[in-house]
Write a protein that holds these residues in place. Sequence first.
Motif, PDB file in Angstrom:
ATOM      1  N   VAL A  37       1.026  -1.152   0.185  1.00 19.38           N
ATOM      2  CA  VAL A  37      -0.227  -0.394   0.222  1.00 19.38           C
ATOM      3  C   VAL A  37       0.956   1.098   0.146  1.00 19.38           C
ATOM      4  CG1 VAL A  37      -1.817   1.371   1.050  1.00 19.38           C
ATOM      5  CG2 VAL A  37      -1.905  -1.242   1.563  1.00 19.38           C
ATOM      6  N   VAL A  38       1.769   1.344   0.806  1.00 19.54           N
ATOM      7  CA  VAL A  38       2.952   2.292   0.539  1.00 19.54           C
ATOM      8  C   VAL A  38       3.613   2.892  -0.456  1.00 19.54           C
ATOM      9  CG1 VAL A  38       4.522   3.555   1.736  1.00 19.54           C
ATOM     10  CG2 VAL A  38       2.683   2.246   3.845  1.00 19.54           C
ATOM     11  N   ASP A  39       4.030   1.381  -0.637  1.00 24.77           N
ATOM     12  CA  ASP A  39       4.951   1.875  -2.181  1.00 24.77           C
ATOM     13  C   ASP A  39       3.748   2.271  -3.454  1.00 24.77           C
ATOM     14  OD1 ASP A  39       7.656   0.975  -1.353  1.00 24.77           O
ATOM     15  OD2 ASP A  39       7.176  -1.216  -1.832  1.00 24.77           O
ATOM     16  N   ILE A  40       2.976   2.156  -3.556  1.00 24.52           N
ATOM     17  CA  ILE A  40       2.176   1.603  -4.420  1.00 24.52           C
ATOM     18  C   ILE A  40       1.724   3.655  -4.077  1.00 24.52           C
ATOM     19  CG2 ILE A  40      -0.864   2.454  -5.623  1.00 24.52           C
ATOM     20  CD1 ILE A  40      -0.757  -1.118  -4.893  1.00 24.52           C
ATOM     21  N   LEU A  41       0.893   4.018  -3.446  1.00 23.88           N
ATOM     22  CA  LEU A  41       0.192   5.295  -2.452  1.00 23.88           C
ATOM     23  C   LEU A  41       1.659   6.578  -2.634  1.00 23.88           C
ATOM     24  CD1 LEU A  41      -1.563   5.369  -0.065  1.00 23.88           C
ATOM     25  CD2 LEU A  41      -2.485   5.232  -1.947  1.00 23.88           C
ATOM     26  N   VAL A  60       3.714   6.835   4.173  1.00 20.51           N
ATOM     27  CA  VAL A  60       3.400   7.223   2.806  1.00 20.51           C
ATOM     28  C   VAL A  60       5.012   8.368   3.190  1.00 20.51           C
ATOM     29  CG1 VAL A  60       2.502   8.780   0.629  1.00 20.51           C
ATOM     30  CG2 VAL A  60       1.733   6.545   1.796  1.00 20.51           C
ATOM     31  N   ALA A  61       3.989   8.964   3.796  1.00 21.84           N
ATOM     32  CA  ALA A  61       5.093  10.665   3.889  1.00 21.84           C
ATOM     33  C   ALA A  61       6.217  10.640   4.155  1.00 21.84           C
ATOM     34  CB  ALA A  61       4.281  11.498   4.644  1.00 21.84           C
ATOM     35  N   SER A  62       6.759  10.117   4.873  1.00 20.86           N
ATOM     36  CA  SER A  62       8.096   9.610   4.851  1.00 20.86           C
ATOM     37  C   SER A  62       8.217   9.216   4.118  1.00 20.86           C
ATOM     38  CB  SER A  62       8.290   8.381   6.042  1.00 20.86           C
ATOM     39  OG  SER A  62       7.809   7.119   6.145  1.00 20.86           O
ATOM     40  N   THR A  63       8.344   9.037   3.204  1.00 23.71           N
ATOM     41  CA  THR A  63       8.812   7.991   1.984  1.00 23.71           C
ATOM     42  C   THR A  63       9.293   8.801   0.525  1.00 23.71           C
ATOM     43  OG1 THR A  63       6.824   6.828   1.629  1.00 23.71           O
ATOM     44  CG2 THR A  63       8.414   5.851   2.676  1.00 23.71           C
ATOM     45  N   LEU A  64       8.198   9.813   1.188  1.00 23.41           N
ATOM     46  CA  LEU A  64       8.610  11.197  -0.216  1.00 23.41           C
ATOM     47  C   LEU A  64       9.468  11.919  -0.366  1.00 23.41           C
ATOM     48  CD1 LEU A  64       4.659  12.343   0.121  1.00 23.41           C
ATOM     49  CD2 LEU A  64       5.930  10.714  -1.370  1.00 23.41           C
ATOM     50  N   PRO A  65      10.044  12.272   0.566  1.00 18.15           N
ATOM     51  CA  PRO A  65      11.276  12.879   0.185  1.00 18.15           C
ATOM     52  C   PRO A  65      12.249  12.327  -0.863  1.00 18.15           C
ATOM     53  CG  PRO A  65      10.851  13.602   2.244  1.00 18.15           C
ATOM     54  CD  PRO A  65       9.778  12.399   1.859  1.00 18.15           C
ATOM     55  N   VAL A  66      12.765  11.283   0.089  1.00 18.29           N
ATOM     56  CA  VAL A  66      13.612  10.556  -1.137  1.00 18.29           C
ATOM     57  C   VAL A  66      12.945  10.032  -1.948  1.00 18.29           C
ATOM     58  CG1 VAL A  66      15.587   8.660  -0.718  1.00 18.29           C
ATOM     59  CG2 VAL A  66      14.693   9.450   1.014  1.00 18.29           C
ATOM     60  N   SER A  67      11.993   9.769  -2.201  1.00 19.50           N
ATOM     61  CA  SER A  67      11.023   9.040  -3.795  1.00 19.50           C
ATOM     62  C   SER A  67      11.323  10.542  -4.605  1.00 19.50           C
ATOM     63  CB  SER A  67      10.873   8.562  -3.497  1.00 19.50           C
ATOM     64  OG  SER A  67      10.919   7.688  -2.473  1.00 19.50           O
ATOM     65  N   ILE A 109      12.524  -0.483  -3.449  1.00 16.09           N
ATOM     66  CA  ILE A 109      13.440  -1.782  -2.410  1.00 16.09           C
ATOM     67  C   ILE A 109      13.733  -1.519  -1.805  1.00 16.09           C
ATOM     68  CG2 ILE A 109      14.964  -2.989  -3.021  1.00 16.09           C
ATOM     69  CD1 ILE A 109      14.912  -3.212  -5.763  1.00 16.09           C
ATOM     70  N   LEU A 110      13.743   0.321  -2.043  1.00 14.77           N
ATOM     71  CA  LEU A 110      14.468   0.687  -0.110  1.00 14.77           C
ATOM     72  C   LEU A 110      13.522   0.985   0.539  1.00 14.77           C
ATOM     73  CD1 LEU A 110      16.710   3.727  -2.830  1.00 14.77           C
ATOM     74  CD2 LEU A 110      17.459   1.595  -0.514  1.00 14.77           C
ATOM     75  N   ASN A 111      11.979   1.985  -0.251  1.00 13.40           N
ATOM     76  CA  ASN A 111      11.527   1.874   0.744  1.00 13.40           C
ATOM     77  C   ASN A 111      10.671   0.888   1.533  1.00 13.40           C
ATOM     78  OD1 ASN A 111      11.252   4.634   0.085  1.00 13.40           O
ATOM     79  ND2 ASN A 111       9.524   4.326  -1.167  1.00 13.40           N
ATOM     80  N   SER A 112      10.682  -0.462   0.541  1.00 18.48           N
ATOM     81  CA  SER A 112      10.027  -1.402   1.371  1.00 18.48           C
ATOM     82  C   SER A 112      11.430  -2.136   2.362  1.00 18.48           C
ATOM     83  CB  SER A 112       9.744  -3.208   0.019  1.00 18.48           C
ATOM     84  OG  SER A 112       9.586  -2.158  -1.008  1.00 18.48           O
ATOM     85  N   ILE A 113      12.597  -2.352   2.559  1.00 15.94           N
ATOM     86  CA  ILE A 113      13.035  -2.548   3.501  1.00 15.94           C
ATOM     87  C   ILE A 113      13.113  -1.659   4.306  1.00 15.94           C
ATOM     88  CG2 ILE A 113      15.907  -3.233   3.691  1.00 15.94           C
ATOM     89  CD1 ILE A 113      16.115  -3.272   0.524  1.00 15.94           C
ATOM     90  N   GLY A 114      12.931  -0.695   4.106  1.00 20.87           N
ATOM     91  CA  GLY A 114      12.590   0.962   5.369  1.00 20.87           C
ATOM     92  C   GLY A 114      11.362   0.376   6.277  1.00 20.87           C
TER      93      GLY A 114
END
Length: 294
Positions: free
Chosen positions: A96-100, A163-170, A217-222
């Motif tokens: 869910v987080v990866d898709i969003l 989702v908010a925590s993964t947006l900056p690097v993405s 990959i990075l988001n999933s591991i985190g």
Amino acid sequence: MVVHAETERGRTAAREPRRPRRPVVRPVMLALLFLAMTVPIYLLVVNSFKTQEDILGSPFSLPLGNLTLEYLGNAVSSPQYNVIGGYGFTLFLVVVVDILCIVMAGPAAYAIARSLKRRTQLLLLYFLAGTFIPGAALIIPVIYVLRSVGLANTVTGLVAHDVASTLPVSIFLFVGFIRTIPPAIDQAAMIDGAGRLRTFWTIIFPLMRPAVVTVLILNSIGIWNDFVSPQILLSPGSGRYTVTTAIYAGISQYSTDLTKVFPNLLLAVAPVIIFFVYMQRHIISGLTVGAVKG
């Protein structure tokens, strides 16, 4: 004649450049880094199949004589250490987080990369600023925000936080990659009648495959390894446990029983280690593909 030949050999040897000595620091540092990464994994694996006495007596020895799968089987089937049950919920969060994250970060990065306005570049710096804030420092403010919007102690609130925590690097990685794609492709699509949003999803997004794979990959591991966020944002009363919080909920009561600690930790980290080893080449290619504009 002999003296002349020796003189010529001496001159030739003097003209030949000396081979530089290989530095010793680099191999030593690599060896130390290798040991620092492999020794904990080795201890985790070998001690997952030992008795309590063998773990305390010889933690580094291989369990060749007393090898047993009993403790690993107990970790799989025990309701107190429901790590396998945590797999499903953690995998749900990852998907869910990866898709969003892709749906939000992709168009935002495309708008930033294709704009030359100063305010747009300041927006990129604003997103980058989020990478310098420690995640633990944001937990308390996040709790108050989720309470104010009625999402405290809910899966929706945890997903919104992740989702908010993964947006900056993405967004940062996507912007760097999109800038390597010639803008002429966008112009050709617009001449054919495609809008900005359609141009991105049908033309630009398929070209971003290396960067998208790296972000996933990075988001999933985190998310898989995250402990603080689900532990605090989801109370035990919610009945929802990720892999890390399930282990903590179980073995924290019996932390001295190493026959429960090591097998459960092995079950938690084994999937992410295998996933990382298999996908590491995609991480490297995705991080470097946008470093130099071709």
